[in-house]
Design an enzyme around this catalytic site. Sequence first.
Site, mmCIF file in Angstrom:
data_model
loop_
_atom_site.group_PDB
_atom_site.id
_atom_site.type_symbol
_atom_site.label_atom_id
_atom_site.label_comp_id
_atom_site.label_asym_id
_atom_site.label_seq_id
_atom_site.Cartn_x
_atom_site.Cartn_y
_atom_site.Cartn_z
ATOM 1 N N LYS A 1 0.853 -1.202 0.000
ATOM 2 C CA LYS A 1 0.000 0.000 0.000
ATOM 3 C C LYS A 1 0.881 1.242 0.000
ATOM 4 O O LYS A 1 1.900 1.287 0.704
ATOM 5 C CB LYS A 1 -0.896 -0.020 1.245
ATOM 6 C CG LYS A 1 -1.945 1.074 1.292
ATOM 7 C CD LYS A 1 -2.827 0.912 2.531
ATOM 8 C CE LYS A 1 -3.955 1.928 2.571
ATOM 9 N NZ LYS A 1 -4.798 1.782 3.775
ATOM 10 N N SER B 1 -9.639 1.661 2.693
ATOM 11 C CA SER B 1 -8.817 2.433 1.796
ATOM 12 C C SER B 1 -7.731 1.620 1.086
ATOM 13 O O SER B 1 -7.153 2.100 0.108
ATOM 14 C CB SER B 1 -8.150 3.567 2.577
ATOM 15 O OG SER B 1 -7.294 3.041 3.560
ATOM 16 N N SER C 1 -9.844 -0.527 6.930
ATOM 17 C CA SER C 1 -9.253 -0.411 5.585
ATOM 18 C C SER C 1 -8.521 -1.636 5.053
ATOM 19 O O SER C 1 -8.158 -1.657 3.880
ATOM 20 C CB SER C 1 -8.303 0.779 5.546
ATOM 21 O OG SER C 1 -9.046 1.939 5.341
#
Length: 498
Positions: free
Chosen positions: A79, A154, A178
């Site tokens: 990420k 996210s 997330s």
Amino acid sequence: MVSKNLTIKEAHQGLIKKEFSAVELCKFYLERIGEKDKTIQAFLTVSQDLALSQAKKVDEMILAGKKIPLLAGIPAAIKDNILVEDVKCTAGSKILENYLAPYDATVIKKLKDQKAVILGKTNLDEFAMGSSTENSAFFPTKNPLDLTRVPGGSSGGSAAAVAANECIFALGSDTGGSIRLPASFCGVVGLKPTYGAVSRYGLIAFASSLDQIGPITKTVEDCKIVFDAIKGKDSLDSTSVETPKIKNWKLKIEDLRIGIPKEYFVKGIDPEVEKIIKKAIKKYEEMGMIVEEVSLPHTEYALPVYYIINPSEASANLARYDGIKYGYSAKKTRDLMEVYLKSRGEGFGQEVRRRIMLGTYALSAGYYEAYYLRAQKVRTLVKNDFEKVFKKVDALLTPVSPFLPFKIGERIEDPLSMYLVDVYTVSVNLVGLPALSIPCGKVASHHFKEKLSKQNRTKETKNSEMQNGGELSVGLQIIGKPFEEEKILKIAQIMQKN
Ligand code: GLN
């Protein structure tokens, strides 16, 4: 021959049996990214040179007859709020568009020690604020199961990359859901570890009392392998601790007590989601687990409390982006104040500015007691609820989200409807518990095709439905006691095997 559905162990076996080399494995995934990512858009940066040089080193080890770690040569996606030295780290924000990470996050150092191969950095909502990956300053990621839908957020890029077989595993971060939400929406496995189990050093801070890094994988076994590789005390993060061994723990299905919090099955939940979750719970019951209803009476306050504490901490953490130290700096300014104001105004997107305003308000003199302090007190009540039920049960089962993966654009204009997506995930972060999401069922295509027919079905919609059989995934959330990741992983494994 490399095939696209490899798990970590399968890829490891392939490498040591010399069925393929680490460079071949790496190239296979780089090609997959080249081919699939034009439509999925999971990656913000592909670190091809780094990946190939790491893979080459693994091949040299194998050639020299050395024993390689389980993650050696395994292609991973990270990420883009986790620092990888000399690779761009944007946090999905214009303000960090050209920021080169000066050092490795501890989790990256650990992956590099194991000789994992880093393919690139994945898309996210700006600074991890969001539930759909639509808040990325660059582009929205598509759900590989249906390209017209969001992958969740996210960590949407990480989950989509795993689901589309653009990597073997990924890392995400979870502040309010997330990791679990995108894992649920994309039909993969995601673990949010206990607060402190994994070092946050080198994770771009969002809300520091809630943030945790964790794995997103295809299988529960892979999830455990990656968690074991990244966990542990780190002198660079004072909140990190060693995960203690669970005392007297042997898995006997008949001895496991599972709690079903009644507050998670109230009006507002999509009936299809409820049906699938209840079926999964029934399956556990039929296998002999003791399933009982429990109550977490302060559940309704968790979301409002989260949306006070989270913006408060975010507003403090984001104060460092001032257009001077690093990141975007506004041009044509007359004085220092204008540099600050213009850089932040131009560099941050709408949701980030909203959180900064909410947080600054909640922390300001005169309002602090009424909002932030009150929220912290209610947070303790939420924590007490969990402590009480965990005296009786080993784990809790709930849905990850009350909703099915929604359409791109469906919620983005209405922040409150976006925040509601997090209603089942935020309590876990407020309390610091471990929780994972595991796929437990699919919604047959006819269900949402009916819904769709009311809307305008574009050609793209129809194509993506056909391509993927039109099935959406539903994730089951398994919540455990602090540092009992092993237990919830075992419970998840039972689900995966049956
Ligand atoms: N959707 C939640 C939020 O926007 C959770 C984000 C996260 O876990 N990073 O705050």
